[in-house]
Design a protein around this motif. Structure first.
Motif, short mmCIF file in Angstrom:
data_model
loop_
_atom_site.label_atom_id
_atom_site.label_comp_id
_atom_site.label_asym_id
_atom_site.label_seq_id
_atom_site.Cartn_x
_atom_site.Cartn_y
_atom_site.Cartn_z
N GLN A 1 -3.17 3.41 -9.09
CA GLN A 1 -4.12 4.44 -8.66
C GLN A 1 -4.26 5.48 -9.76
O GLN A 1 -3.41 5.58 -10.63
CB GLN A 1 -3.64 5.13 -7.39
N SER B 1 1.24 3.04 -5.92
CA SER B 1 0.62 4.37 -5.77
C SER B 1 0.49 5.11 -7.09
O SER B 1 -0.43 5.90 -7.26
CB SER B 1 1.44 5.22 -4.80
N THR B 2 1.40 4.88 -8.03
CA THR B 2 1.37 5.65 -9.27
C THR B 2 0.81 4.90 -10.47
O THR B 2 0.21 5.51 -11.34
CB THR B 2 2.79 6.15 -9.64
N SER C 1 0.83 -1.21 0.00
CA SER C 1 0.00 0.00 0.00
C SER C 1 0.86 1.25 0.00
O SER C 1 0.43 2.30 -0.47
CB SER C 1 -0.95 0.00 1.19
N GLY C 2 2.07 1.15 0.51
CA GLY C 2 2.97 2.28 0.51
C GLY C 2 3.95 2.26 -0.65
O GLY C 2 4.78 3.14 -0.78
N TYR D 1 8.36 8.46 -7.36
CA TYR D 1 7.49 8.70 -6.22
C TYR D 1 8.28 8.62 -4.91
O TYR D 1 8.19 9.49 -4.06
CB TYR D 1 6.36 7.67 -6.23
N ASP E 1 -5.09 10.68 -7.09
CA ASP E 1 -4.77 10.06 -5.81
C ASP E 1 -3.27 10.04 -5.55
O ASP E 1 -2.81 10.30 -4.44
CB ASP E 1 -5.33 8.64 -5.74
N ALA E 2 -2.49 9.74 -6.58
CA ALA E 2 -1.03 9.74 -6.43
C ALA E 2 -0.53 11.15 -6.11
O ALA E 2 0.31 11.34 -5.23
CB ALA E 2 -0.36 9.21 -7.70
N SER F 1 -1.44 12.15 -2.54
CA SER F 1 -0.57 11.49 -1.58
C SER F 1 0.78 12.20 -1.47
O SER F 1 1.30 12.41 -0.38
CB SER F 1 -0.36 10.03 -1.99
#
Length: 111
Positions: free
Chosen positions: A27, A23-24, A17-18, A55, A31-32, A35
């Motif tokens: 999502q 994340s990129t 999740s991290g 990221y 959202d990215a 964050s």
């Protein structure tokens, strides 16, 4: 399910999740970007190609984490993101050509 299995699955879930690539790539852009803004990064945008590594570097390019926990986790995630970014390379190369960079601050044409 044993306690050991549950703990391992929990740690893997937290790690993914991290993960910068998750994340990129998995999502949406908003959202990215949200964050990274929450981390108060100084990055303005990140490329889609190897976006997980970008990221992670953007998270490192933010004000220091007062708890001191974030840096070791990001350093661990760099290896995972590098591997996942390489697997996602055909997709991210295509998306880079079509959509360009992921904007963190501002919108295209507005700075």
């Amino acid at each position: 399910m044993t306690i050991k299995t549950a703990v391992v699955l929990g740690v893997c879930s937290l790690a993914l999740s991290g993960c910068g690539t998750v994340s990129t790539v998995l999502q949406n852009d908003e959202d990215a970007a949200r964050s990274l803004r929450k981390q108060k990064t100084y990055c303005q945008s990140i490329p889609r190609i190897y976006s997980g590594l970008a990221y992670d570097f953007c998270v490192l390019n933010a004000p220091p984490d007062p708890t001191g926990v974030l840096v070791p986790l990001i350093l661990l995630d760099l290896a995972l993101s590098g591997a996942l970014d390489t697997v996602a390379l055909p997709y991210t190369v295509y998306r880079q050509g079509v959509d360009g960079n992921i904007r963190i601050y501002g919108w295209p044409g507005r700075g």
